[in-house]
Motif scaffolding. Sequence first.
Motif, PDB file in Angstrom:
ATOM      1  N   TRP A   3       0.842  -1.190   0.000  1.00 41.73           N
ATOM      2  CA  TRP A   3       0.000   0.000   0.000  1.00 41.73           C
ATOM      3  C   TRP A   3       0.874   1.235   0.000  1.00 41.73           C
ATOM      4  CZ3 TRP A   3      -4.986  -0.730  -0.735  1.00 41.73           C
ATOM      5  CH2 TRP A   3      -5.540  -1.928  -0.361  1.00 41.73           C
ATOM      6  N   LYS A   4       0.485   2.215  -0.773  1.00 41.19           N
ATOM      7  CA  LYS A   4       1.163   3.502  -0.683  1.00 41.19           C
ATOM      8  C   LYS A   4       0.338   4.382   0.239  1.00 41.19           C
ATOM      9  CE  LYS A   4      -1.039   5.810  -4.596  1.00 41.19           C
ATOM     10  NZ  LYS A   4      -0.841   6.535  -5.819  1.00 41.19           N
ATOM     11  N   GLN A   5       0.944   5.457   0.688  1.00 41.57           N
ATOM     12  CA  GLN A   5       0.161   6.411   1.472  1.00 41.57           C
ATOM     13  C   GLN A   5      -0.891   6.977   0.532  1.00 41.57           C
ATOM     14  OE1 GLN A   5       0.559   5.541   4.495  1.00 41.57           O
ATOM     15  NE2 GLN A   5       0.805   7.585   5.269  1.00 41.57           N
ATOM     16  N   CYS A   6      -2.083   6.631   0.774  1.00 44.61           N
ATOM     17  CA  CYS A   6      -3.165   6.984  -0.127  1.00 44.61           C
ATOM     18  C   CYS A   6      -4.245   7.711   0.656  1.00 44.61           C
ATOM     19  CB  CYS A   6      -3.741   5.711  -0.742  1.00 44.61           C
ATOM     20  SG  CYS A   6      -5.190   5.998  -1.748  1.00 44.61           S
ATOM     21  N   THR A   7      -4.612   8.872   0.177  1.00 42.12           N
ATOM     22  CA  THR A   7      -5.726   9.579   0.788  1.00 42.12           C
ATOM     23  C   THR A   7      -6.879   9.578  -0.196  1.00 42.12           C
ATOM     24  OG1 THR A   7      -4.240  10.977   2.065  1.00 42.12           O
ATOM     25  CG2 THR A   7      -6.511  11.715   1.849  1.00 42.12           C
ATOM     26  N   SER A  27     -10.299   1.088   8.063  1.00 41.98           N
ATOM     27  CA  SER A  27     -10.161  -0.348   8.347  1.00 41.98           C
ATOM     28  C   SER A  27      -9.479  -1.087   7.201  1.00 41.98           C
ATOM     29  CB  SER A  27     -11.526  -0.976   8.641  1.00 41.98           C
ATOM     30  OG  SER A  27     -12.297  -1.084   7.465  1.00 41.98           O
ATOM     31  N   ALA A  28      -9.549  -0.518   6.000  1.00 41.99           N
ATOM     32  CA  ALA A  28      -8.908  -1.129   4.838  1.00 41.99           C
ATOM     33  C   ALA A  28      -7.496  -0.589   4.605  1.00 41.99           C
ATOM     34  CB  ALA A  28      -9.767  -0.895   3.596  1.00 41.99           C
ATOM     35  N   GLY A  29      -7.036   0.308   5.484  1.00 38.41           N
ATOM     36  CA  GLY A  29      -5.670   0.809   5.379  1.00 38.41           C
ATOM     37  C   GLY A  29      -5.499   2.111   4.631  1.00 38.41           C
ATOM     38  N   TYR A  30      -6.598   2.780   4.335  1.00 38.19           N
ATOM     39  CA  TYR A  30      -6.539   4.055   3.614  1.00 38.19           C
ATOM     40  C   TYR A  30      -6.710   5.221   4.572  1.00 38.19           C
ATOM     41  CZ  TYR A  30      -7.661   1.066  -0.391  1.00 38.19           C
ATOM     42  OH  TYR A  30      -7.671   0.081  -1.334  1.00 38.19           O
ATOM     43  N   GLN A  31      -6.154   6.341   4.194  1.00 42.65           N
ATOM     44  CA  GLN A  31      -6.459   7.594   4.865  1.00 42.65           C
ATOM     45  C   GLN A  31      -7.615   8.222   4.090  1.00 42.65           C
ATOM     46  OE1 GLN A  31      -3.016  10.131   5.109  1.00 42.65           O
ATOM     47  NE2 GLN A  31      -1.695   8.445   5.705  1.00 42.65           N
ATOM     48  N   SER A  32      -8.416   9.036   4.777  1.00 43.83           N
ATOM     49  CA  SER A  32      -9.499   9.698   4.053  1.00 43.83           C
ATOM     50  C   SER A  32      -9.708  11.101   4.591  1.00 43.83           C
ATOM     51  CB  SER A  32     -10.807   8.898   4.172  1.00 43.83           C
ATOM     52  OG  SER A  32     -11.302   8.923   5.489  1.00 43.83           O
ATOM     53  N   CYS A  52      -7.844   9.044  -5.185  1.00 39.94           N
ATOM     54  CA  CYS A  52      -9.132   8.926  -5.856  1.00 39.94           C
ATOM     55  C   CYS A  52     -10.194   9.669  -5.053  1.00 39.94           C
ATOM     56  CB  CYS A  52      -9.529   7.470  -6.093  1.00 39.94           C
ATOM     57  SG  CYS A  52      -9.880   6.544  -4.614  1.00 39.94           S
ATOM     58  N   LEU A  53     -11.332   9.874  -5.688  1.00 42.62           N
ATOM     59  CA  LEU A  53     -12.452  10.584  -5.061  1.00 42.62           C
ATOM     60  C   LEU A  53     -13.661   9.667  -5.016  1.00 42.62           C
ATOM     61  CD1 LEU A  53     -12.338  13.959  -7.047  1.00 42.62           C
ATOM     62  CD2 LEU A  53     -11.207  13.438  -4.887  1.00 42.62           C
ATOM     63  N   ILE A  54     -14.384   9.728  -3.919  1.00 43.81           N
ATOM     64  CA  ILE A  54     -15.696   9.100  -3.825  1.00 43.81           C
ATOM     65  C   ILE A  54     -16.678  10.250  -3.710  1.00 43.81           C
ATOM     66  CG2 ILE A  54     -17.215   7.608  -2.484  1.00 43.81           C
ATOM     67  CD1 ILE A  54     -14.658   6.193  -1.441  1.00 43.81           C
ATOM     68  N   ALA A 116     -13.330  -0.990  -6.133  1.00 38.23           N
ATOM     69  CA  ALA A 116     -13.310   0.094  -7.117  1.00 38.23           C
ATOM     70  C   ALA A 116     -12.134   1.041  -6.898  1.00 38.23           C
ATOM     71  CB  ALA A 116     -14.623   0.869  -7.083  1.00 38.23           C
ATOM     72  N   ILE A 117     -11.766   1.292  -5.643  1.00 34.77           N
ATOM     73  CA  ILE A 117     -10.670   2.237  -5.388  1.00 34.77           C
ATOM     74  C   ILE A 117      -9.304   1.570  -5.332  1.00 34.77           C
ATOM     75  CG2 ILE A 117     -12.198   3.862  -4.197  1.00 34.77           C
ATOM     76  CD1 ILE A 117     -10.879   2.967  -1.558  1.00 34.77           C
ATOM     77  N   HIS A 118      -9.281   0.270  -5.064  1.00 38.09           N
ATOM     78  CA  HIS A 118      -8.010  -0.446  -4.874  1.00 38.09           C
ATOM     79  C   HIS A 118      -6.977  -0.223  -5.987  1.00 38.09           C
ATOM     80  CE1 HIS A 118      -5.258  -3.526  -3.482  1.00 38.09           C
ATOM     81  NE2 HIS A 118      -5.273  -4.012  -4.715  1.00 38.09           N
TER      82      HIS A 118
END
Length: 123
Positions: A3-7, A27-32, A52-54, A116-118
């Motif tokens: 995983w990269k540092q992903c926001t 919980s999936a390891g992402y920052q948001s 990415c954007l949701i 979808a974001i992975h």
Amino acid sequence: MTWKQCTVFVADDDKSVLESLALLLESAGYQSRGFGSAEELLASGSVQNACCLILDIKLPGMSGLQLLQVLAASHTPIPVVFITGHDCPGIEAQALGLGAVAYLRKPFDEQMLLDAIHPYCVN
């Protein structure tokens, strides 16, 4: 894969949706980062830092679709996953035609969102 540092930036006017998505992403390891509107997201000045954007389709002020158009016009290529509780005929085709990578109807399966974001949040 590492995983990269992903926001992941999330724009939805429903605070409970923002909170639940923040918990899911964490919980999936992402920052948001959550935003209550498209304008608030743009005003952050850091949209280009998102992997990415949701986006909710229906937001107060500028819609999620309009935000995608603004980003495309400014040559800010960020993958967008749309979520909506107000599905209207033709909107999914329009969203995908503008370059969205996924279109999910609320309530959606959490794993579908993560899938979808992975691809956009891994090295």
